[in-house]
Design a protein around this motif. Structure first.
Motif, mmCIF file in Angstrom:
data_model
loop_
_atom_site.group_PDB
_atom_site.id
_atom_site.type_symbol
_atom_site.label_atom_id
_atom_site.label_comp_id
_atom_site.label_asym_id
_atom_site.label_seq_id
_atom_site.Cartn_x
_atom_site.Cartn_y
_atom_site.Cartn_z
ATOM 1 N N GLY A 85 -3.951 13.206 -7.203
ATOM 2 C CA GLY A 85 -2.632 13.740 -6.897
ATOM 3 C C GLY A 85 -1.611 13.474 -7.977
ATOM 4 N N ASP A 86 -0.442 12.995 -7.554
ATOM 5 C CA ASP A 86 0.642 12.777 -8.498
ATOM 6 C C ASP A 86 0.494 11.496 -9.300
ATOM 7 N N GLY A 87 -0.566 10.736 -9.052
ATOM 8 C CA GLY A 87 -0.802 9.514 -9.814
ATOM 9 C C GLY A 87 -0.029 8.314 -9.331
ATOM 10 N N GLY A 88 0.699 8.439 -8.211
ATOM 11 C CA GLY A 88 1.429 7.311 -7.650
ATOM 12 C C GLY A 88 0.515 6.391 -6.861
ATOM 13 N N GLU A 89 1.067 5.259 -6.449
ATOM 14 C CA GLU A 89 0.253 4.263 -5.747
ATOM 15 C C GLU A 89 -0.369 4.818 -4.470
ATOM 16 N N SER A 90 0.399 5.561 -3.688
ATOM 17 C CA SER A 90 -0.132 6.086 -2.432
ATOM 18 C C SER A 90 -1.261 7.075 -2.674
ATOM 19 N N SER A 91 -1.149 7.867 -3.750
ATOM 20 C CA SER A 91 -2.214 8.824 -4.065
ATOM 21 C C SER A 91 -3.492 8.100 -4.467
ATOM 22 N N TRP A 92 -3.351 7.043 -5.272
ATOM 23 C CA TRP A 92 -4.538 6.283 -5.663
ATOM 24 C C TRP A 92 -5.127 5.526 -4.472
ATOM 25 N N ARG A 93 -4.283 5.095 -3.542
ATOM 26 C CA ARG A 93 -4.804 4.431 -2.346
ATOM 27 C C ARG A 93 -5.629 5.415 -1.526
ATOM 28 N N ALA A 94 -5.109 6.635 -1.372
ATOM 29 C CA ALA A 94 -5.850 7.659 -0.632
ATOM 30 C C ALA A 94 -7.145 8.015 -1.336
ATOM 31 N N ALA A 95 -7.100 8.107 -2.664
ATOM 32 C CA ALA A 95 -8.304 8.423 -3.427
ATOM 33 C C ALA A 95 -9.348 7.318 -3.275
ATOM 34 N N GLY A 96 -8.900 6.060 -3.335
ATOM 35 C CA GLY A 96 -9.824 4.943 -3.169
ATOM 36 C C GLY A 96 -10.473 4.941 -1.806
ATOM 37 N N ALA A 97 -9.713 5.297 -0.770
ATOM 38 C CA ALA A 97 -10.258 5.333 0.583
ATOM 39 C C ALA A 97 -11.341 6.393 0.716
ATOM 40 N N VAL A 98 -11.068 7.587 0.199
ATOM 41 C CA VAL A 98 -12.067 8.663 0.252
ATOM 42 C C VAL A 98 -13.319 8.265 -0.522
ATOM 43 N N LEU A 99 -13.125 7.665 -1.676
ATOM 44 C CA LEU A 99 -14.267 7.253 -2.493
ATOM 45 C C LEU A 99 -15.112 6.209 -1.772
ATOM 46 N N ALA A 100 -14.474 5.240 -1.117
ATOM 47 C CA ALA A 100 -15.209 4.200 -0.410
ATOM 48 C C ALA A 100 -16.111 4.788 0.663
ATOM 49 N N ARG A 101 -15.626 5.822 1.352
ATOM 50 C CA ARG A 101 -16.431 6.419 2.419
ATOM 51 C C ARG A 101 -17.507 7.369 1.883
ATOM 52 N N ASP A 388 22.070 -3.598 7.759
ATOM 53 C CA ASP A 388 21.669 -2.465 6.927
ATOM 54 C C ASP A 388 20.818 -2.896 5.740
ATOM 55 N N ASP A 389 21.186 -3.992 5.100
ATOM 56 C CA ASP A 389 20.429 -4.453 3.934
ATOM 57 C C ASP A 389 19.026 -4.888 4.328
ATOM 58 N N LEU A 390 18.916 -5.638 5.421
ATOM 59 C CA LEU A 390 17.606 -6.077 5.890
ATOM 60 C C LEU A 390 16.747 -4.880 6.267
ATOM 61 N N ALA A 391 17.329 -3.934 6.990
ATOM 62 C CA ALA A 391 16.579 -2.746 7.382
ATOM 63 C C ALA A 391 16.111 -1.968 6.160
ATOM 64 N N ALA A 392 16.979 -1.814 5.165
ATOM 65 C CA ALA A 392 16.610 -1.068 3.961
ATOM 66 C C ALA A 392 15.503 -1.778 3.197
ATOM 67 N N ASP A 393 15.575 -3.103 3.102
ATOM 68 C CA ASP A 393 14.554 -3.855 2.376
ATOM 69 C C ASP A 393 13.194 -3.754 3.061
ATOM 70 N N VAL A 394 13.197 -3.871 4.378
ATOM 71 C CA VAL A 394 11.923 -3.779 5.103
ATOM 72 C C VAL A 394 11.366 -2.365 5.039
ATOM 73 N N LEU A 395 12.214 -1.359 5.196
ATOM 74 C CA LEU A 395 11.735 0.022 5.097
ATOM 75 C C LEU A 395 11.157 0.313 3.717
ATOM 76 N N ALA A 396 11.771 -0.230 2.659
ATOM 77 C CA ALA A 396 11.245 -0.035 1.309
ATOM 78 C C ALA A 396 9.875 -0.688 1.171
ATOM 79 N N ALA A 397 9.704 -1.871 1.753
ATOM 80 C CA ALA A 397 8.406 -2.553 1.698
ATOM 81 C C ALA A 397 7.349 -1.780 2.484
ATOM 82 N N VAL A 398 7.746 -1.250 3.640
ATOM 83 C CA VAL A 398 6.819 -0.462 4.462
ATOM 84 C C VAL A 398 6.340 0.766 3.695
ATOM 85 N N GLU A 399 7.259 1.450 3.049
ATOM 86 C CA GLU A 399 6.892 2.651 2.290
ATOM 87 C C GLU A 399 5.983 2.302 1.120
ATOM 88 N N ALA A 400 6.316 1.241 0.388
ATOM 89 C CA ALA A 400 5.492 0.845 -0.753
ATOM 90 C C ALA A 400 4.090 0.447 -0.319
#
Length: 491
Positions: A85-101, A388-400
């Motif tokens: 895909g776009d070469g980002g972390e989430s794309s490589w994670r998805a690629a690794g998962a498909v490859l493992a299976r 707001d700051d705590l929520a933003a920090d946790v949401l950023a970690a969740v997305e990453a």
């Protein structure tokens, strides 16, 4: 667990994996995808053969797209083209998962990674490979085949060892949380859970554990935990675990709901809803696994974890609808639904954290309501916080981390639903907005730390009905990856 190592030169070439990415349509031309230039040149002729295969196979390069070319008598014997895909972390994670299976029948594969590969690529790929290869089985029969080892071809192997180690720890702790959650409740009593965590913590220096049993809980006034666990022959527990490095500047308390099985109590659940209630301690599994991970990674943050553990059963000693429960600290709750038990044990833990631990931040994870799934579906947790700051920090970690959460409102108008004529609070309002009112109920126990508290209602994403990307059927370990990302960034 799958072995993954970085190498500058291939030691063996049974299966060679070459990444493929989309071509920007603005660049012109007929092709829609292309090979990603590798940091280490593959064997003679392999690159040309793969480049010709990309258009022939009509590859788009999307993340997880995969095709295999057999090469009898040659090395490598199989050539795999893997979309990233776009070469980002989430794309490589998805690629690794498909490859493992897709490579479960292989004992060894080699992946040619691009030059100047960033740490996020290594982390995403490693986590995808390790998490998608997870399986939970309780049988003496041989398990299904699984990929044995992976070599990552990179220009500078030493530069990626720490990233791989972090990803391995994250995956190992996520798998541990999955194991705890998947274990049948015929085995998983509150004491069994505490024993598993104690054993895991023994290998990590610097962790302190305390387990309170029924006698200690009664002596200290943990009325919510005692009420919920009172109907079971397996008495409740409160596990307290602390990671306190010398260089810590911030103290975080993590709290996880630990109902090892939930019948609904006297307000008994129908059988279909009860079948998977071994997962009702997924919040507890996530927070203990994240704390073990913080210790393993030596994160410079103080973490105290509280997991109230109880089995909500039906018996003559079970608490009743209409009972008034006195929590730790003295607040009373009237309950008319014994199936709204998770908030009762969390109330004790929250009050204890506020009054005795005085942390900088409090985060709780709980498989709390089905209303969460109605609002947000199967993959997304509901997040509540006034900070707001705590929520933003946790949401950023969740997305990453590749998980998902959505911030929900804490409507002040709904607080009146918590009013009781005979107690301080009514634990299970019936006016609707079930996830919101449950969060508002918990907020009542955060005292003067309410502006430093965050709640994650994660019942739906704690379980996968089938293999989905890096998730395997069953417990997902939701929250472990997000918490570790967040804890690593806490200042």
């Amino acid at each position: 667990m799958l072995a993954i190592r970085p190498l500058a030169e291939p030691e063996r070439l049974d299966v060679l994996v070459l990444p493929v990415r989309p071509i920007d349509p603005a660049a012109g031309g007929d092709a829609s995808a292309e090979l990603v230039p590798a940091a280490v040149t593959p064997p003679d002729g392999t690159t040309e053969e793969a480049a010709a295969l990309v258009p022939a196979a009509r590859l788009s390069g999307r993340a997880g797209e995969i095709t295999t070319q057999l090469r009898p008598g040659l090395s490598p014997g199989r050539l795999v083209l893997l979309g990233v895909g776009d070469g980002g972390e989430s794309s490589w994670r998805a690629a690794g998962a498909v490859l493992a299976r897709s490579a479960v029948d292989e004992t060894h594969i080699t992946i040619a990674l691009p030059a100047e590969v960033p740490p996020a690529v290594i982390r995403g790929l490693t986590e995808g490979l390790l998490l998608a290869s997870y399986r939970f089985r309780l049988t003496d029969a041989d398990g299904p085949p699984a990929l044995g080892s992976v070599d990552l071809l990179v220009a500078d192997p030493a530069a990626h060892e720490d990233t791989i180690a972090t990803a391995r720890t994250t995956a190992a702790m996520t798998r541990f949380a999955r194991d705890l959650t998947n274990t049948p409740s015929s085995v998983k009593t509150p004491q069994w859970f505490a024993d598993q965590v104690t054993t895991a913590a023994a290998d990590l220096p610097g962790l302190r554990l305390t387990v309170r049993g029924p006698a200690e809980l009664a002596a200290e006034g943990f009325g919510g935990i005692l009420a919920v666990g009172g109907g079971s022959a397996s008495g409740p527990r409160l596990l307290e675990m602390e990671w306190h490095p010398a260089d810590a500047r911030t103290h975080v308390v993590l709290i996880g709901k630990g109902i090892t099985f939930d019948t609904g109590g006297i307000s008994i659940k129908p059988v279909p809803a009860m079948k998977l209630m071994r997962k009702d301690m997924a919040g507890a599994a996530a927070v203990v696994a994240a704390t073990l991970g913080a210790a393993a990674l030596r994160l410079p943050v103080r973490v105290t974890t509280l997991t109230p553990l109880a089995e909500n059963m039906v018996s003559g000693s079970a608490f009743r609808p209409g009972d008034v429960i006195r929590h730790y600290g003295g607040t009373t709750s009237e309950t008319t639904n014994s199936d709204a038990e998770g908030r009762l044990v969390l109330a004790d833990a929250l009050t204890y954290a506020v009054r005795q631990l005085r942390p900088d931040l409090i985060v709780d994870l709980a498989t709390l309501t089905g209303a969460n799934a109605v609002a947000l579906g199967k993959r997304t947790a509901a997040l509540y916080s006034e900070n707001d700051d705590l929520a933003a920090d946790v949401l950023a970690a969740v997305e990453a981390a590749g998980e998902a959460a959505w911030r929900m409102p804490l409507h002040s108008d709904y607080v009146e639903y918590l009013g009781s004529e005979i107690a301080d609070l009514y634990s299970a309002p019936t006016q609707g907005a079930g996830s919101v009112t449950a969060a508002l109920y918990l907020r009542e126990f955060t005292g003067d730390l309410r502006d430093r508290w965050l709640h994650l209602d994660m019942s739906a994403p704690s379980w996968a009905d089938g293999d989905q990307a890096e998730l395997s059927r069953g417990a997902t370990g939701w929250g472990v990856r997000s918490l570790l990302r967040w804890l690593a960034a806490v200042d």
